[in-house]
Design a protein around this motif. Structure first.
Motif, short mmCIF file in Angstrom:
data_model
loop_
_atom_site.label_atom_id
_atom_site.label_comp_id
_atom_site.label_asym_id
_atom_site.label_seq_id
_atom_site.Cartn_x
_atom_site.Cartn_y
_atom_site.Cartn_z
N ALA A 110 0.84 -1.20 0.00
CA ALA A 110 0.00 0.00 0.00
C ALA A 110 0.87 1.25 0.00
O ALA A 110 0.55 2.25 -0.64
N TRP A 111 1.97 1.21 0.72
CA TRP A 111 2.89 2.35 0.75
C TRP A 111 3.51 2.58 -0.63
O TRP A 111 3.64 3.72 -1.08
N ALA A 112 3.85 1.51 -1.31
CA ALA A 112 4.40 1.65 -2.66
C ALA A 112 3.37 2.26 -3.60
O ALA A 112 3.69 3.13 -4.41
N SER A 113 2.12 1.81 -3.47
CA SER A 113 1.05 2.37 -4.29
C SER A 113 0.80 3.82 -3.96
O SER A 113 0.58 4.65 -4.83
N PHE A 114 0.85 4.15 -2.68
CA PHE A 114 0.63 5.53 -2.22
C PHE A 114 1.72 6.45 -2.75
O PHE A 114 1.45 7.56 -3.21
N LYS A 115 2.96 6.00 -2.68
CA LYS A 115 4.07 6.82 -3.18
C LYS A 115 3.92 7.08 -4.67
O LYS A 115 4.19 8.19 -5.14
#
Length: 235
Positions: A110-115
């Protein structure tokens, strides 16, 4: 944003509660005796599903009051900060459900997608924005508790004042002659009513307070849980 995409309020709602997909069913009335051989019975209109006053929180650990859920959703929706923040990350995290990933992998994916969504590389925006939302919820709780205290003073306090006044009057009436007896009896009847009203009003206010607290704790617990996992997984 496409018209079919849910608004921020609907997204926030999905973060914190579990909406039941099963509508409340009501048995249709029996029209057997009404129909005749020459005139078929009119079709029975199916009742519309009704919304339950309580729903499960997202963790499935407690029931929360729907009116307070909606209150917090509207509060957080109005406070939504511009640009990607905790809520957008939460949306990305929800999209990872059902992918068979472990919890840590879900938070990291999710963090990768958010970034990729906002070009952000520092996860401090998640902690900062989540803290701001917690602050907003905390201030709203303080305001609500003040309203509860004021309601107690206005409703129960007034009844207690009346109770004391009537008791004092009765002590005086007892000393008077028989023509005051009716006043004493009338006041005793009112005393019984007031005792019931005090119990009823206190129960209603406390039940509303307890329901608010459960809903509030559900929101705070969810955000704090996410913060804990952000600190744990997004290093």
């Amino acid at each position: 944003m496409a018209d079919s995409e849910p608004g921020i309020g609907k997204k926030i709602l999905s973060f914190f509660i579990k909406e039941s997909t099963e509508p409340t069913q009501v048995s249709p009335a029996d029209n057997t005796n009404v129909a005749t051989a020459s005139a078929p019975a009119a079709p029975v209109e199916q009742p519309k599903p009704t919304s339950a006053p309580t729903v499960q929180n997202a963790a499935g650990t407690a029931e929360v009051d729907r009116k307070f859920v909606q209150h917090f959703v509207e509060l957080l929706e109005k406070a939504n900060l511009p640009g990607p923040d905790y809520f957008e990350y939460k949306q990305a995290l929800r999209s990872m459900e059902g992918l068979g990933l472990g919890e840590e992998k879900q938070f990291q994916a999710a963090w990768a997608s958010f970034k990729a969504m906002g070009g952000i590389t520092d996860n401090s925006i998640l902690k900062t924005s989540a803290d701001q939302y917690l602050s907003i919820l905390g201030k709203d709780r303080e305001s609500f508790l003040k309203d509860v205290e004021r309601a107690v003073k206005e409703r129960v306090g007034t009844l207690n004042d009346e109770l004391k006044k009537l008791e004092d009057n009765n002590n005086a009436y007892i000393q008077e002659i028989a023509n005051l007896q009716k006043k004493i009896d009338d006041n005793k009847n009112r005393l019984g009513q007031i005792s019931g009203e005090i119990s009823e009003q206190s129960a209603k206010i406390n039940a509303n307070k307890d329901s608010f607290e459960v809903t509030y704790q559900s929101f705070v617990s969810q955000i704090n849980s996410d913060l804990s996992k952000i600190n744990q997984y997004l290093k």
